[in-house]
Write an enzyme that holds these catalytic residues in place. Structure first.
Site, PDB file in Angstrom:
ATOM      1  N   LYS A  60       3.132  -4.145  -4.252  1.00  0.00           N
ATOM      2  CA  LYS A  60       2.168  -3.274  -3.423  1.00  0.00           C
ATOM      3  C   LYS A  60       2.076  -1.958  -3.858  1.00  0.00           C
ATOM      4  CE  LYS A  60       1.949  -0.973   1.235  1.00  0.00           C
ATOM      5  NZ  LYS A  60       2.640  -0.949   2.628  1.00  0.00           N
ATOM      6  N   GLU A  93      -1.786  -2.285   6.173  1.00  0.00           N
ATOM      7  CA  GLU A  93      -2.608  -2.384   5.033  1.00  0.00           C
ATOM      8  C   GLU A  93      -2.128  -3.151   3.778  1.00  0.00           C
ATOM      9  OE1 GLU A  93      -0.741   0.142   5.253  1.00  0.00           O
ATOM     10  OE2 GLU A  93      -0.193   0.458   3.221  1.00  0.00           O
ATOM     11  N   ARG A 107      -0.195  -5.595   3.581  1.00  0.00           N
ATOM     12  CA  ARG A 107      -0.270  -7.310   3.594  1.00  0.00           C
ATOM     13  C   ARG A 107      -1.710  -7.712   3.067  1.00  0.00           C
ATOM     14  NH1 ARG A 107       1.663  -7.265   9.595  1.00  0.00           N
ATOM     15  NH2 ARG A 107       3.092  -5.683   8.705  1.00  0.00           N
ATOM     16  N   LYS A 120      -1.174   7.444  11.095  1.00  0.00           N
ATOM     17  CA  LYS A 120       0.284   7.572  11.072  1.00  0.00           C
ATOM     18  C   LYS A 120       0.656   9.084  11.890  1.00  0.00           C
ATOM     19  CE  LYS A 120       2.039   4.927   7.387  1.00  0.00           C
ATOM     20  NZ  LYS A 120       2.924   3.914   8.320  1.00  0.00           N
ATOM     21  N   ASP A 122       4.669   4.460  -1.084  1.00  0.00           N
ATOM     22  CA  ASP A 122       4.125   3.186  -0.711  1.00  0.00           C
ATOM     23  C   ASP A 122       3.510   2.242  -1.741  1.00  0.00           C
ATOM     24  OD1 ASP A 122       4.169   1.509   1.449  1.00  0.00           O
ATOM     25  OD2 ASP A 122       2.080   2.167   2.217  1.00  0.00           O
TER      26      ASP A 122
END
Ligand code: BES
Ligand code: ZN
Ligand code: ZN
Length: 497
Positions: free
Chosen positions: A265, A349, A351, A277, A288
């Protein structure tokens, strides 16, 4: 940092600091320490007997101008109980020594391996510990860190050992440590620097330097491939997405050998999208993309270590932004596999982009898949920042990965993925939905969503949200990116055939 091996006996080594480690209840002062103690006229034994030198884990004792030694100082680091000592602690011992000496503007050191670690694995762990400790996250500080770089680290402890083996272990440690630091350097970049396009450029430069094949899919090819799940996340940003594909092909792969797919990812910034968020701590969401960066670091190491099997990294990269073009809760998207997805929360997001990454990795011929992702906050609820969670559709494959993690000294913990989780992501309007409706188990829900795209391909999902970033610095490591999963993935690829 220059690395080398000194084959002389410890007492003869002229270095600013000779570093070694002491075990708890090690009053016997044996082996390498006995020779040093003798040179010191029994001083170590007296310090141990008086309780001054305890060997408690990571406790340090510095002896200046040790008589009888050619070294300027002797630094003893506590290694704890011998039965609990392992590669994890050895890395920390070596790393702590480097960082504490460096803070005293000492730029050269010699690290003496004791009897039990005078082998390839010991040398590898020590070198990794030193390299990992030399990493700092202060990329954009304008003031120079004069004299605060360890210029030369030397390993010692040749007696009774194979110098060739130790040097091989050191070389492995250098390759893996530098690759892990490459991963960390990507994760450390802020999102205004490291956009999906820049991540792709960095991956491409690394691949070319390492002799790996590289293919960067731009937004046009992503659309042609119908990667609707990735595109749904990317549509909210003015930065276009990329899919980074880096391939290692061994010269002589056996017919029928596994092809390992590493799907990472890479959300270069996760605002949450329309399901935005809270602002507190949102800055951390530049990390991320740590799963994707781990895959690129593993590929860098594998290009030098040359496993027997083909390995393909697939890294979908995008921002997750709110805005006029962003997807909205309730939207329905079609993934590359053809499955329809109801996006109930735009913050789930990772996944979505991994779904298309997994489908594409299978299309490229991968027979085994591992994904790594900062996927859920829930994994931190379960495992804190101690272990990463491992989820699988194939117990045998997960067992291999867990064995790799143990050898590599990274903490992975097996997490459940019962069939019941499948029912919790059934959608009313589409095939599946990207979150469940509030019955806990968030990390398993994320994994269950990914499982829908693996079919029967053996697959392990690593949720590294709790372990990819160190919130507080440690004596052996800077605050910031950890490079989690690189060492385990390298070990896995090296052990498949
Ligand atoms: N990147 C986050 C995971 C994350 C959250 C890491 C908090 C570290 C701290 C991921 O994209 C995410 O936002 N996940 C959501 C999923 C939820 C909406 C089902 C989460 O964990 O809150
Ligand atoms: Zn998110
Ligand atoms: Zn995310």
């Amino acid at each position: 940092m220059h690395l080398s091996f000194d084959t002389r006996p410890a007492v003869q080594i002229d270095t600013p600091v000779l570093v070694t480690y002491v075990f708890e209840k090690d009053n016997r002062i044996e082996g390498a320490l006995a020779a040093i103690d003798q040179a010191l006229g029994g001083r170590l034994k007296r310090m141990a007997d008086s309780g001054e030198l305890t060997g408690k884990v990571l406790e340090t004792t510095l002896v200046h101008d040790p008589p009888g030694l050619a070294a300027g100082r002797l630094l003893l680091v506590g290694a704890g109980k011998p039965e609990k000592f392992d590669g994890i602690i050895l890395r920390r011992v070596a790393g702590l020594a480097l960082r504490s000496l460096r803070s005293k503007s000492i730029t050269r050191m010699t690290f003496l391996l004791r009897e039990g670690e005078r082998n390839a694995a010991g040398a590898e762990a020590a070198v990794e510990g030193l390299l990992l400790a030399s990493f700092d996250s202060d990329f954009y500080k304008t003031e120079k860190k004069n004299g605060k770089v360890m210029e030369r680290a030397v390993l010692a402890g040749a007696e009774g050992a194979s110098v060739e083996e130790i040097e091989e272990g050191m070389e492995r440690g250098r390759i893996i440590g530098e690759s892990q630091n490459f991963t960390r350097s990507l994760v450390n970049e802020p999102s205004n620097v490291l956009t999906p396009r820049v991540l792709a450029e960095r991956a491409e430069a690394m691949a070319r330097e390492c002799g790996l094949d590289v293919d960067i899919l731009d937004e046009k090819r992503i659309a042609e491939l119908k990667m609707g799940a990735l595109l749904s996340v990317a549509q909210g940003s003015i930065e276009p997405p990329r899919v980074i594909v880096v391939t290692y092909s061994p010269a002589q792969a056996k017919a029928g050998a596994p092809v390992l797919g590493l799907v990472g990812k890479a959300v270069t910034f996760d605002t949450g999208g329309i399901s935005i968020k809270p602002s507190e701590g949102m800055d951390k969401m530049k990390y991320d993309m740590a799963g994707g960066a781990a895959m690129l670091g593993a590929m860098k190491a594998l290009s030098a270590l040359k496993p027997a099997v083909k390995v393909i990294a697939v890294v979908p990269a995008t921002e997750n932004m709110p805005g006029g073009k962003a997807q909205k809760p309730g939207d329905v998207q079609f993934a590359m596999s053809g499955k329809s997805i109801e996006v109930l929360n735009t913050d789930a997001e990772g996944r979505l982009i991994l779904a298309d990454g997994i489908t594409y990795a299978k299309k490229l011929g991968c027979t085994h898949l591992v994904d790594a992702a900062t996927l859920t906050g829930a994994i931190t609820v379960a495992l804190s920042n101690v272990s990463a969670g491992a989820f699988t559709n194939n117990q045998e494959f997960e067992d291999r990965l867990l064995a790799s993690a143990r050898r590599a000294g990274e903490k992975l913990w097996p997490m459940p993925l019962d069939d019941e989780f499948r029912d919790m992501i059934k959608s009313t309007i589409a095939d599946i939905q990207n979150i469940s409706s509030g019955r806990g188990g968030g990390a398993s829900i994320g994994a269950a969503f990914l499982r829908e795209f693996t079919d029967d391909t053996p697959w392990v999902h690593l949720d590294i949200a709790g372990t990819a970033w160190l919130d507080d610095q440690k004596p052996w490591a800077a605050k910031g990116p950890t490079g989690m999963a690189v060492r385990t993935l390298v070990d896995l690829a090296m052990s498949l055939e």
